[in-house]
Each structure stands twice: as structure tokens, then as C-alpha cells.
Design an enzyme around this catalytic site. Structure first.
Site, mmCIF file in Angstrom:
data_model
loop_
_atom_site.group_PDB
_atom_site.id
_atom_site.type_symbol
_atom_site.label_atom_id
_atom_site.label_comp_id
_atom_site.label_asym_id
_atom_site.label_seq_id
_atom_site.Cartn_x
_atom_site.Cartn_y
_atom_site.Cartn_z
ATOM 1 N N ASN A 88 53.647 35.003 32.918
ATOM 2 C CA ASN A 88 54.115 36.282 33.457
ATOM 3 C C ASN A 88 55.315 36.100 34.373
ATOM 4 O O ASN A 88 56.274 36.881 34.335
ATOM 5 C CB ASN A 88 52.988 36.978 34.218
ATOM 6 C CG ASN A 88 51.855 37.432 33.318
ATOM 7 O OD1 ASN A 88 52.004 37.542 32.101
ATOM 8 N ND2 ASN A 88 50.697 37.681 33.912
ATOM 9 N N TYR A 132 37.687 47.415 43.750
ATOM 10 C CA TYR A 132 37.653 46.143 43.030
ATOM 11 C C TYR A 132 36.629 45.175 43.625
ATOM 12 O O TYR A 132 36.296 44.169 42.992
ATOM 13 C CB TYR A 132 39.025 45.466 43.043
ATOM 14 C CG TYR A 132 40.146 46.242 42.418
ATOM 15 C CD1 TYR A 132 39.922 47.433 41.719
ATOM 16 C CD2 TYR A 132 41.464 45.790 42.531
ATOM 17 C CE1 TYR A 132 40.973 48.137 41.160
ATOM 18 C CE2 TYR A 132 42.509 46.492 41.971
ATOM 19 C CZ TYR A 132 42.264 47.665 41.292
ATOM 20 O OH TYR A 132 43.322 48.356 40.752
#
Length: 277
Positions: free
Chosen positions: A243, A54
Site C-alpha cells: 500500500n 472498533y
């Protein structure tokens, strides 16, 4: 409101994973990444997931350092990329990851894919050594099919704690989930919102409307009902909050059945080197 949800409200698995975390895939703007990690931790998140591939471990570490949360309260995971899965490379690059993250141990270290330099005995013996040295608390695998998982369990001296896979209502993977359960391996879902496709599905829209919540919250609640840990990516405060508030959503049997009966199938992450190809 999200601020009323205490961190310990989030359930954990038998292996100690908080069942809702923050994924950081494609969160590659250093300032934004660090700020999203800090915001998540100060909202109550305690599970942060990253990877060598990443290219944001340093920013994730900065966010952890800037948050008013003790390191011991955080479940931090990263992954060894396919090029680094040789025995010596695992040990060397795991330490490099820890240096970038600014930590002296990892709660979970994953084999990112059973591909590239991955050789079960060689790779996992290095993971086992890191485990025995106390540098990693748990060994994980990612994108492993059932046969890959069984081989890993057979050859790894340390227990395999989790298999991180793409999992969402459009790719429920029931057989693989069942196999993981048989081996007491936690399932961690990446891309748990199908990269936004859950917002466009009528069945999920209907369940969300009935509860007065978002389709994202419904998807995350459905995963939790299945015993699956979810690590959705979120950068803005609104998405982090939305979330997190999925922890308040309780689905009934009819809701779960509606989502279980979704006919559409979509795999969002499908590289040529994936074990299913």
C-alpha cells in the site's frame, strides 16, 4: 523499496491529512493491531484511523507509543459511535477515547454515522466545544450524504474538515465528492480496496499489469488522483509495504479513464440505519 520513501513524500490535503493512512477496522486482535500500527508508523505512515466501535483504541495507542515516531508527527483520528452522540456523551466518551489512545488531543474526531443519538445541533455543539478547548484539531463526519453534510456545516461552529465514506473504483460516488469539494471538505475513503474486490476486476488487472504493480496500488493511486485520502486496512508487513508503495504509482489519463469506466457497482458497508437506506 518502501524504505526509500520518506514520510514527507506522502502528499497532504489542504486540511493537513496525509493522503495515505492506516485503517484499523476489524483489526481487533490487540497484539496484531499494536504491531501493525507500530510497523506502519516506522515505515513512514503518518495517518492512523480508528473508532470507538472498533474496540481497539487501546491497542492503537500502544502501537503509537511503541513506534519511534513523535506524537506531533502523527495524524490520529477516531470516531464517536452512534450511541454516544448526545451532547454530554460526546464530551465524556471523546475523553475516554483519548485516555485509551494515550494522547491528550486528537487530530480528527468524527461523527461515525448520522444515526442513533445523532442530533445535528446537540451533537455538533459538543464537537465544537472540544474543538474550542483544543482537545481536537479537526471536526469530521462519516457516512454523511450531501444533505447531512450541508446541515452539519450550517449548525457546527467549528469547520467540518472531512467526510469519511466508503469509496473505491466500484463505488466512486462522484456527486458526493463534488459536493464535498464545493464546501472544502476533504474526502477520506474507507474500504478503498472494496474489501478485496478490486483484485478481481479485469480493468484494474490490466492497468496493474501495464505498470507492473498490484491492483491495490492502482486503486490507491486512482483515489489520490481524485484528491481522495485513502485509509486501507493492513496487518501484515507485505500489505503495509504494498500500500505504501502506491505513492510511487503515476497513472496516466487512459489509466484513469479505464478505472472511471468500471461498470460494476458494489457497496460493501450497508447497515439498515445508513442514511441512504
Amino acid at each position: 523499496m518502501v524504505d526509500e520513501i520518506a514520510p514527507d513524500f506522502c502528499p497532504t490535503t489542504s486540511n493537513g491529512l496525509p493522503m495515505l493512512g492506516l485503517g484499523t477496522w476489524e483489526n481487533d486482535d490487540p497484539e496484531q493491531c499494536a504491531e501493525s500500527v507500530r510497523n506502519a508508523l516506522e515505515r513512514g505512515y503518518r495517518h492512523i484511523d480508528t473508532a470507538q466501535a472498533y474496540d481497539n483504541e487501546e491497542a492503537v495507542g500502544e502501537g503509537i507509543a511503541n513506534a519511534d515516531v513523535d506524537r506531533e508527527e502523527i495524524f490520529l483520528a477516531t470516531k464517536i459511535w452512534t450511541d454516544n452522540l448526545g451532547y454530554e456523551d460526546v464530551k465524556e466518551t471523546a475523553r475516554e477515547s483519548m485516555d485509551r489512545l494515550g494522547v491528550d488531543y486528537l487530530d480528527m474526531l468524527y461523527v461515525h454515522w448520522p444515526a442513533g443519538a445523532y442530533e445535528p445541533e446537540e451533537t455538533l455543539s459538543a464537537f465544537s466545544e472540544l474543538y474550542d478547548e483544543g482537545l481536537i484539531e479537526n471536526v469530521g463526519v462519516s457516512n454523511f450524504m450531501a444533505e447531512d453534510l450541508e446541515r452539519a456545516i450550517d449548525v457546527c461552529d467549528a469547520p467540518i474538515a472531512a467526510n469519511q465514506i466508503e469509496l473505491h473504483p466500484l463505488l466512486p460516488q462522484p456527486d458526493l465528492r463534488e459536493r464535498c469539494q464545493q464546501y472544502d471538505v476533504d474526502v477520506v475513503a474507507y474500504s478503498p480496496l472494496a474489501r478485496g474486490q478490486v483484485f478481481n476486476h479485469e480493468g484494474l488487472q490490466n492497468v496493474a499489469a501495464r505498470h507492473g504493480v498490484s491492483e491495490a496500488q492502482v486503486s490507491l493511486a486512482w483515489l489520490r488522483e481524485k484528491g481522495v485520502t485513502a485509509i486501507p486496512k493492513a496487518t501484515g508487513e507485505d500489505h503495509l509495504e504494498d500500500n505504501w508503495e502506491s505513492l510511487l504509482v503515476e497513472l496516466d489519463r487512459s489509466d484513469v479513464d479505464t478505472i472511471d469506466n468500471v461498470d460494476d457497482v458494489s457497496r460493501e458497508v450497508d447497515p439498515s440505519f445508513a442514511p441512504w437506506n
